[in-house]
Design a protein around this motif. Structure first.
Motif, PDB file in Angstrom:
ATOM      1  N   ARG A   1      18.882 -17.117   3.824  1.00  7.42           N
ATOM      2  CA  ARG A   1      20.248 -17.549   4.070  1.00  7.42           C
ATOM      3  C   ARG A   1      20.809 -17.013   5.386  1.00  7.42           C
ATOM      4  O   ARG A   1      21.964 -16.581   5.459  1.00  7.42           O
ATOM      5  CB  ARG A   1      21.168 -17.119   2.937  1.00  7.42           C
ATOM      6  CG  ARG A   1      20.841 -17.815   1.643  1.00  7.42           C
ATOM      7  CD  ARG A   1      22.093 -18.389   1.021  1.00  7.42           C
ATOM      8  NE  ARG A   1      21.830 -18.895  -0.299  1.00  7.42           N
ATOM      9  CZ  ARG A   1      21.244 -20.074  -0.522  1.00  7.42           C
ATOM     10  NH1 ARG A   1      20.924 -20.849   0.475  1.00  7.42           N
ATOM     11  NH2 ARG A   1      21.018 -20.480  -1.747  1.00  7.42           N
TER      12      ARG A   1
ATOM     13  N   SER B   1      34.151 -17.336  -4.852  1.00  6.59           N
ATOM     14  CA  SER B   1      33.059 -17.665  -3.937  1.00  6.59           C
ATOM     15  C   SER B   1      31.952 -16.630  -4.043  1.00  6.59           C
ATOM     16  O   SER B   1      30.779 -16.935  -3.856  1.00  6.59           O
ATOM     17  CB  SER B   1      33.571 -17.743  -2.504  1.00  6.59           C
ATOM     18  OG  SER B   1      33.665 -16.462  -1.937  1.00  6.59           O
ATOM     19  N   ARG B   2      32.331 -15.401  -4.345  1.00  5.72           N
ATOM     20  CA  ARG B   2      31.285 -14.379  -4.448  1.00  5.72           C
ATOM     21  C   ARG B   2      30.457 -14.566  -5.709  1.00  5.72           C
ATOM     22  O   ARG B   2      29.304 -14.165  -5.769  1.00  5.72           O
ATOM     23  CB  ARG B   2      31.924 -12.990  -4.443  1.00  5.72           C
ATOM     24  CG  ARG B   2      32.552 -12.757  -3.089  1.00  5.72           C
ATOM     25  CD  ARG B   2      32.780 -11.323  -2.808  1.00  5.72           C
ATOM     26  NE  ARG B   2      33.164 -11.196  -1.405  1.00  5.72           N
ATOM     27  CZ  ARG B   2      34.015 -10.294  -0.946  1.00  5.72           C
ATOM     28  NH1 ARG B   2      34.538  -9.413  -1.777  1.00  5.72           N
ATOM     29  NH2 ARG B   2      34.307 -10.262   0.324  1.00  5.72           N
TER      30      ARG B   2
ATOM     31  N   SER C   1      27.800 -18.268  -5.495  1.00  4.27           N
ATOM     32  CA  SER C   1      27.254 -18.383  -4.151  1.00  4.27           C
ATOM     33  C   SER C   1      26.396 -19.643  -4.079  1.00  4.27           C
ATOM     34  O   SER C   1      26.641 -20.603  -4.777  1.00  4.27           O
ATOM     35  CB  SER C   1      26.448 -17.146  -3.805  1.00  4.27           C
ATOM     36  OG  SER C   1      25.344 -17.077  -4.675  1.00  4.27           O
ATOM     37  N   LEU C   2      25.406 -19.637  -3.276  1.00  4.45           N
ATOM     38  CA  LEU C   2      24.761 -20.911  -2.970  1.00  4.45           C
ATOM     39  C   LEU C   2      23.680 -21.349  -3.954  1.00  4.45           C
ATOM     40  O   LEU C   2      23.232 -22.479  -3.908  1.00  4.45           O
ATOM     41  CB  LEU C   2      24.193 -20.865  -1.560  1.00  4.45           C
ATOM     42  CG  LEU C   2      25.283 -20.909  -0.494  1.00  4.45           C
ATOM     43  CD1 LEU C   2      24.695 -20.648   0.865  1.00  4.45           C
ATOM     44  CD2 LEU C   2      25.989 -22.251  -0.503  1.00  4.45           C
TER      45      LEU C   2
ATOM     46  N   GLN D   1      29.537 -20.811   2.045  1.00  4.05           N
ATOM     47  CA  GLN D   1      29.527 -19.519   1.373  1.00  4.05           C
ATOM     48  C   GLN D   1      29.431 -19.684  -0.150  1.00  4.05           C
ATOM     49  O   GLN D   1      29.201 -18.722  -0.863  1.00  4.05           O
ATOM     50  CB  GLN D   1      30.778 -18.714   1.729  1.00  4.05           C
ATOM     51  CG  GLN D   1      30.900 -18.450   3.217  1.00  4.05           C
ATOM     52  CD  GLN D   1      29.712 -17.695   3.773  1.00  4.05           C
ATOM     53  OE1 GLN D   1      29.438 -16.569   3.384  1.00  4.05           O
ATOM     54  NE2 GLN D   1      28.977 -18.327   4.685  1.00  4.05           N
ATOM     55  N   CYS D   2      29.628 -20.893  -0.634  1.00  6.68           N
ATOM     56  CA  CYS D   2      29.566 -21.098  -2.075  1.00  6.68           C
ATOM     57  C   CYS D   2      29.425 -22.590  -2.355  1.00  6.68           C
ATOM     58  O   CYS D   2      29.528 -23.402  -1.442  1.00  6.68           O
ATOM     59  CB  CYS D   2      30.828 -20.563  -2.753  1.00  6.68           C
ATOM     60  SG  CYS D   2      32.341 -20.973  -1.879  1.00  6.68           S
TER      61      CYS D   2
ATOM     62  N   TYR E   1      35.147 -14.418   6.100  1.00  7.44           N
ATOM     63  CA  TYR E   1      33.989 -14.419   5.210  1.00  7.44           C
ATOM     64  C   TYR E   1      32.813 -13.622   5.732  1.00  7.44           C
ATOM     65  O   TYR E   1      31.779 -13.544   5.077  1.00  7.44           O
ATOM     66  CB  TYR E   1      33.561 -15.865   4.928  1.00  7.44           C
ATOM     67  CG  TYR E   1      33.128 -16.602   6.183  1.00  7.44           C
ATOM     68  CD1 TYR E   1      34.062 -17.165   7.018  1.00  7.44           C
ATOM     69  CD2 TYR E   1      31.787 -16.711   6.517  1.00  7.44           C
ATOM     70  CE1 TYR E   1      33.681 -17.821   8.173  1.00  7.44           C
ATOM     71  CE2 TYR E   1      31.397 -17.358   7.666  1.00  7.44           C
ATOM     72  CZ  TYR E   1      32.347 -17.918   8.497  1.00  7.44           C
ATOM     73  OH  TYR E   1      31.960 -18.562   9.632  1.00  7.44           O
TER      74      TYR E   1
END
Lengths: 141, 979, 368
Positions: free
Chosen positions: B936, C72-73, C76-77, C104-105, C261
């Motif tokens: 990432r 968002s934390r 995540s992805l 970020q998410c 971010y």
């Protein structure tokens, strides 16, 4: 206006157009005020908006950014992005009551030596009118 | 059999010639370029003469200078080709040449020669600098006034100036010859119809372009001799009205005219501008949009058959037009002129046997792009016909493709760089070396004082003055001085690093120093030449040096990254374009995977005429016979990973998924024909398309009257472009029908007829009737009693024609579904019209010249659209795009590994800082960045990185950096500048 | 006009019941919402236990941190197999969408529930006396369609109080009966799926009402007032020093900012470390250096970096230990910049942040 005031100017010039126009102005023995010190960048798109802010807070009386004309960027759209970022910095300046005219963005192509000279004179004169940047002597920034 | 020679002779300096030299050199072929002029571009090429955009020409010359510096390209001035003997692969050429009085490659532009010249001529000396060529410094001698006193030669510090240059005759063995003579426009006697030379109010467009060369278009570009700014303008496309055979039109004249009008309207908003032309013949990419923009801006466009310009007293002229006494009085008439057939043709045909075509341009073989009638002799650019800039550039690259078969093995490899010594771990020691430019700087500035003050600066360990740093002996000398001083960081204060960058870097490497540890500051142009107050010069000089010191203190050594480059190519599409690319590449020994979605190769065979079918058949045969070409039919490209040079492509075949690797991808997916149900198409068998017309013509009895309707599915709201081929096709059919005795009426908006065959004139001569209908009012077709009835708006009057057959000139339309799918898979953009984006996509088209001439094949990420996938074009025009792209691919393929274009000066990522937001990926112009899916974080694909630094500027926390412009360096430089 | 479902419960209860049924019905893996912590204050929590849902306080009028950033934390992805239900305020939701754009998410597999928002009280009031005293006043205000005079400055000046990307919107502003009734506005199929099987009355209406328009107008006026009070536009260096001169350099404003971010901030990098040579120069030129240095650079730098994405949540002002009106400044700069690019952060997920794209013909008056 203080007649003896010599503004301290810094310019970020794109390597493909404006820096090259300065070459041409030089080789053509054009004369322009010596107040602006150029910094070569590969592309106006490399100019981090913070450079402008930092230069201003360091006491630069004017900051110049020179790039290729829209559509001519060696890197296709670097100059257009530079324009967007420049717009943001100028907006920050206007909203905060600083003087956005101390920042200037100009498109000067590699062959526009005369335009470069004219811009150097014009920007110098414009900044002289604005007077000294008070940030230069401010300690508590 | 004697061995084939691998040097190429290029005669002339048109854009195609320059591009050919570049492509050949890059592939490793040595080239000799003959310039008839005494300096660069004395004979101007078409772009310089006709380009609507007013710009200098610096970028175009950089590659030439590079290869000249490397020793791969030799150029000769005042040169003329004398004799050609032998045959393809083994020519012996004899030419004469006379070196420039001032060799501008060795000239340091100190200007001493001008200063000492005792002869004053007007506002200059007999030794002077030509102001017209802004992109190189051309020191010229005015021989008429020169007294040959020799003072200039005496003071020249580098020996670049020699008044007596002997004329020499040289011979060379070459494998191929490329003819690239320059542009010739009409002179005053050719333009008498337009009062050119008889009125201060009539000027050529090229004159306005030249006036704007160093400033871009401004008010001054059109100012009248009295100093007045005109308020009313006429822009006239002269070949549309001139006597036949005087001047020829290339397709960008119409767009040039509207572009000039647009520039005038935007610069002088209160002006009144009328463009006069016969037809708007802009059929390049985006040209129709440009025309619409002119209309939006209030430009008046007048179409007429007849026109003449008449001088009036003072700064006025009248344009008379048409047969109904139309007349407009204006203050300035701008003539957009065409091209004359080349005067060089006769001599060159005597010297080397090439033959002219019917208009006097060099004849190119059928279905070839640049080959003349003589094997091994090629012709490019305006020499072989009037053409637009993209075509000229493409021909330059295509000449590599077509010349290579005559040539031996490439002989040139650039010299290996000197070995470097690592300075890691040493205490930083900065040395500042101030170039005195052979002591010429001392005339203007106290260098000794500058040196002393430099020595006193923070962080400067050593400062000294060197004699020079750009000629081989002084480079060596300076390198020795650097070594002897013991410093490990160098600031070189000299003249512009732009032209001399490679020399400066080389000097550093000769001192064993990685150039990343050095900075070159521009003392000459920034200080010495432009200012004269000594104290300010000193201050500014110190500022630029301080900034250099700050940068090198933070410089770090790093090697040049390399990456592999596969030598296989994937060609998508097995029609004419795809087959042409595949076979040309295979002929050079490269493996090709050819993917075709249909069951058979050949593409749109139904549209081929004459010997085109045979040509395609022979390509199919070649492709099937070649062991290097793997063909997958009934297959599609389903996915792609990787990047330029290293693509991994998944192909869906009837026998399952196949994975292939490729360095280069060619998109040759073609396009389709516009289909309509309007005009009774489909409902009445007597309404046919142009493609169907030939089979109907065979039994032409009963075809008393054929009506053709142009622009069906072109240049309308749905398809805002010209399909380029329909007018010529319709005219050819009309001519044939007339010969067979049918009446023919063509209903049209603009006849974009072009090319050698002069079909438009022929059709008029043979009595084909033409009726223009308005842009927004297409004719209507009705089935009457027995015959078809076509109603057309003829200048406001309804007119009904009885027809036995209606032929629709249906346009070329992109296959949106295919194109969008491929665009998605390859990540390659499509343009507003649905064709694939290309380097010639500039707006308008011709402005793309900078992109076109860019010395960076990887700019399109090694994905090359060809043929109809690129834009509408004819059979031979399709082949040209293929040979161009194959030429570009040939430069890349087979090298195995690649360095970034700027060697070690590439972008990097600090992985700990990177949060993978992808902003840098979005802004990278060359897809040199990608987010690593596992880590990432952004990663750089080194050889795609052209060091612009967009990624650095957008990165919010400096995780991205450019090796010589890191954030830390930049801030330090800024602070030092302002200190 | 969106479909609506009106249930006969108070708004908070209705949402709690919905969240509970979503968990119990297996439609979601868990819910993300504000919840009471040991009956003292609230914090964001991701909850699975249906019993714990009773602790959820989806509309409790405080924002201890930006839920958008917190979410968002969590999301995540990486792909999640099962969805989560999430309750966020409109500004938090906008921040979340900005973070989605910035990779970020991920937006998918989330049921986003939001409400028309009456604002929140400053965080410091959570620990000042008994916060619950403020709650009834807050709800009464909501019913009347009015904000609270002691709400966050940013909330009192916020015009984006109707959520943009919610699957379900709960109407609060101006709903006089929100103790007895709750109306869900359905904005997506996912929202619709959530409400399947829930009892209540289906209907159709617009989320914008006279009350929301009135509140918007009041807030516009308040925003103007705040800006005038700060003398924006004529601050100049002197004014800025007056405002930021007391900054202690704690960087709290950045830490709580949902748009900042980066994990390692540029201003903490070695780039801005100051060598002796630098101090020497500064002492030469301006005869003095503020310590910690470069406060204004930090603030203006942040404005340049993130103001186009500023959602005006007001977290920064809330946490400033020396009461600098950071949020008012940032949202003013932000609004001006957003206007420049016709950009509303967090409104349209497909609209890329202004820095990554550029047009040939735009901003032409910026150049000479």
């Amino acid at each position: 206006m203080d007649a003896a005031f010599e503004p301290k100017l810094v310019g970020f010039l794109c390597r493909w157009c404006t820096y090259q126009a300065a070459d041409l102005a030089g080789v053509g023995r054009s004369r322009y005020p010596a107040n602006l010190v150029p910094i070569r960048v590969m592309c106006s798109g490399r100019v981090d908006p913070l450079f402008l802010v930092r230069a201003f807070l360091k006491g630069a009386d004017g900051v110049f950014v020179g790039g290729c004309h829209p559509g001519d960027c060696h890197y296709i759209e670097g100059n257009l992005r530079a324009r967007r970022r420049f717009g943001v910095v100028q907006t920050v300046f206007s909203v905060l009551g600083l003087e956005p005219k101390r920042l200037r963005l100009a498109w000067i192509s590699a062959s526009e030596g005369p335009k470069f000279t004219a811009q150097m004179k014009d920007f110098d004169a414009a900044v002289k009118k604005l007077g000294k940047n008070t940030a230069a002597a401010e300690v508590f920034l | 059999m004697t061995e084939k020679k691998s040097t190429v002779l290029i005669y002339g300096t048109n854009l195609g010639g320059y591009r050919a030299a570049y492509a050949l050199c890059k592939k490793g072929y040595k080239t000799i370029q003959l310039n008839r002029g005494s300096y660069v571009d004395e004979y101007q090429n078409q772009a310089l003469t006709q380009l609507p955009f007013d710009f200098g020409w610096i970028c175009g010359h950089m590659p030439q200078r590079l290869f000249k510096g490397l020793g791969c390209l030799t150029d000769h001035y005042n040169a003329e080709l004398l004799e050609v003997s032998g045959k393809a692969g083994n020519f012996r050429v004899k030419f004469k040449k006379k070196d420039q009085v001032v060799n501008n490659f060795a000239c340091i532009e100190c200007g001493r020669c001008v200063e000492v010249c005792p002869v004053t001529v007007g506002d200059r000396k007999a030794m002077w600098v030509n102001p017209k060529v802004g992109w190189e410094n051309i020191y010229l001698v005015d021989w008429e006034n020169c007294t040959r006193c020799g003072k200039c030669e005496e003071v020249c510090p580098t020996g670049a100036l020699k008044l007596d240059r002997p004329e020499e005759t040289l011979e060379a063995d070459v494998g191929a010859i490329i003819l690239a003579p320059e542009f010739e426009g009409p002179d005053a006697s050719d333009l008498s119809l337009f009062a050119y030379g008889r009125s201060p109010s009539v000027i050529l467009n090229s004159e306005t372009a030249r006036r704007s060369l160093l400033t871009n278009f401004t008010e001054d570009s059109v100012r009248l001799p009295s100093g007045k700014l005109p308020e009313s303008f006429a822009v006239v496309v002269t070949p549309h009205f001139n006597k036949p055979g005087v001047e020829y039109e290339n397709y960008n004249l119409s767009v040039t005219a509207v572009d000039r009008a647009i520039r005038i309207r935007t610069t002088l908003p209160s002006s009144k501008v009328t463009v006069f032309l016969k037809d708007y013949r802009g059929f390049g990419k985006n040209h129709y949009r440009w025309y619409q923009r002119a209309l939006e801006l209030g430009v008046n466009v007048v179409r007429t058959d007849k026109l003449s310009v008449h001088p009036e007293s003072g700064e006025k002229a009248t344009v008379k037009y048409g047969s109904d006494g139309g007349a407009v009085g204006v203050e300035l008439v701008i003539l957009v002129t065409g091209q004359k057939s080349p005067s060089q043709m006769k001599r060159l045909s005597e010297v080397c046997g090439v033959k002219p075509d019917s208009r006097g341009f060099c004849h190119i073989r059928r279905h070839s792009s640049v080959e003349t009638d003589v094997d091994g002799i090629l012709a490019v650019g305006e020499f072989s016909g009037p053409k637009g800039n993209p075509e000229t550039i493409w021909e330059g690259c295509a000449s590599l493709t077509e010349a290579i078969k005559y040539l031996g093995k490439p002989e040139f490899t650039p010299p290996a760089p000197p070995p470097l010594t690592s300075r890691k771990g040493e205490e930083i020691k900065v040395g500042v070396f101030i170039c005195s430019c052979f002591d010429t700087f001392r005339d203007k500035m106290d260098l000794e004082l500058l040196r002393t003050r430099t020595q006193e600066l923070y962080n400067v360990d050593h400062a000294e003055i060197v004699r020079g740093c750009c000629t081989p002996p002084t480079m060596k000398e300076t390198a020795e001085r650097i070594k002897a001083s013991g410093v490990n960081r160098v600031v070189l204060a000299a003249c512009t690093p732009l032209q001399k960058l490679l020399k400066y870097r080389n000097t550093m490497m000769m001192a064993g120093l990685n150039p990343l540890l050095a900075e070159f500051v521009r003392l000459r142009e920034d200080v010495i030449y432009t200012h004269h107050e000594r104290d300010k010069m000193l201050e500014k000089g110190l500022s630029v040096i301080r900034a250099g010191v700050a940068r090198v203190r933070l410089g770090f050594e790093a090697p040049t990254p390399k990456d592999k480059f596969l030598s296989e190519t994937l060609v998508i599409g097995g029609g004419l374009a795809g087959l042409s690319c595949a076979t040309e590449l295979a002929a050079n020994g490269f493996k090709v995977t050819l993917v075709e979605r249909r069951e058979t190769l050949g593409g749109n065979l139904a549209y081929l005429e004459g010997d085109q079918r045979e040509y395609v058949d022979s390509l199919i045969e070649k492709a099937q016979a070649s062991s290097l070409i793997t063909v997958f039919t009934k297959s599609t490209v389903e996915n792609m990973t990787g990047y330029a040079g290293n693509f991994d492509v998944g192909i869906e075949t009837p026998r399952g998924r196949v994975a292939v690797g490729a360095g280069v991808i060619m998109i040759a997916t073609g396009a389709g024909e516009y289909e309509t149900t309007g005009f009774l198409r489909g409902a009445d068998p007597r309404v046919v398309t142009q493609a169907e017309l030939p089979s109907r013509m065979e039994k032409s009895q009963g075809l008393k009257h054929v009506v053709m309707i142009q622009c069906v599915g072109s240049r309308n709201q749905e398809h805002r472009y010209c399909s380029r081929v329909c007018c010529n096709q319709a005219l050819a059919h009309a001519v044939e029908l007339r010969k067979k005795g049918s009446e023919v009426t063509v209903l049209y908006r603009d006849m974009t007829a072009y090319g050698e065959d002069n079909l438009y004139e022929k059709a008029v001569e043979l009595g084909v009737q033409f009726v223009r209908f308005p842009d927004d009012d297409y004719p209507r077709v009705k089935a009457g009693d027995g015959r078809l009835q076509v109603t057309v708006n003829d200048a406001g009057r309804e007119k009904t024609l009885n027809a036995d057959l209606v032929a629709l000139s249906t346009g070329i339309v992109p296959d949106m579904r295919t194109n969008e799918a491929i665009s998605r898979v390859l990540g390659y953009p499509i343009d507003a019209d649905g064709f694939f984006d290309s380097d010639a996509n500039g707006y308008p088209y011709e402005e793309a010249i900078k992109r076109l001439t860019k010395p960076f094949e990887l700019a399109s990420n090694c994905i090359f659209p060809v043929g109809l996938a690129h834009s509408p074009r004819s059979f031979d025009e399709t082949l040209l795009t293929c040979r161009d792209m194959v030429g570009r691919a040939l430069v890349l393929l087979g090298k195995g590994a690649f360095m970034p274009p700027n060697s070690m000066y590439v972008a990097e990522v600090k992985e700990d800082f990177c949060v993978g937001c992808g902003l840098c990926v979005d802004v990278c112009p060359y897809s040199a960045r990608v987010i690593d899916p596992i880590k990432r974080v952004a990663v750089v694909r080194p050889f795609l990185c052209d060091s612009c630094g967009s990624c650095v500027a957008i990165c919010p926390n400096d995780a991205s950096s450019l090796r010589d412009f890191t954030g830390k360096q930049s801030i330090a430089v800024l602070d030092a500048t302002l200190a | 006009m969106p479909k609506t479902l009106t249930v006969n419960r108070g708004a908070s209860d209705a949402v709690r019941a919905l969240l509970r049924s979503l968990i119990e019905g297996g439609k979601v893996e868990g819910v993300f919402t504000l919840a009471r912590v040991n009956n003292k204050g609230v914090g964001y929590a991701l909850i699975r236990d249906p019993e714990k849902i009773e602790q959820a306080e989806p509309f409790y009028p405080w924002m201890p941190s930006s839920g958008g950033k917190q979410l968002s934390r969590l999301v995540s992805l990486s792909r999640r197999p099962r969805p989560l239900a999430v309750v966020l305020r409109p500004c938090e939701l906008r921040a979340f969408v900005e973070l989605v754009k910035l990779e970020q998410c991920r937006r998918d597999k989330l049921v986003l529930i939001s409400s028309t928002c009456g604002g929140v009280y400053p965080v410091e009031t959570l620990s000042d006396g008994n916060p619950d005293d403020r709650v009834p006043r807050y709800w009464n205000g909501l019913k009347a369609g009015e904000g609270q005079p002691d709400a966050r400055d940013s909330c009192r000046a916020c015009k984006h109080f109707i959520p943009y990307n919610a699957d379900l919107t709960v109407a609060l502003v101006g709903c006089g009966d929100l103790d007895e009734k709750c109306t869900f506005f359905v904005n997506s199929e996912a929202g619709q799926a959530c409400l399947e099987g829930q009892g209540g009355v289906w209907g159709q209406s617009a989320v914008e009402t006279e009350a929301t328009e009135k509140l918007a107008a009041a807030r516009d006026a308040e925003r103007e007032r705040q800006r005038e009070e700060l003398h924006l536009g004529s601050l100049g260096i002197e004014g800025l020093v007056g405002i930021f001169g007391k900054c202690v350099g704690c960087r709290s404003c950045r830490e709580v900012c949902p748009i900042c971010y980066c994990t390692l901030c540029d201003f903490d990098s070695a780039k801005y470390e100051n060598e002796p040579a630098w101090f020497a120069r500064e002492l030469n030129s301006r005869k003095g250096v503020r310590v910690p240095p470069a406060t204004l650079l930090f603030q203006m730098g942040r404005m340049v970096h993130m103001s186009v994405s500023c959602v005006g949540c007001g977290m920064c002002s809330d946490v400033c230990p020396v009461n600098i009106p950071v949020a008012t400044l940032f949202s003013s700069v932000g609004e001006a910049n957003q206007k420049l690019f016709d950009y509303v952060p967090g409104k349209d997920e497909s609209q890329k942040p202004p820095f990554v794209k550029a047009e040939l013909n735009e901003l032409e008056n910026l150049t000479v």
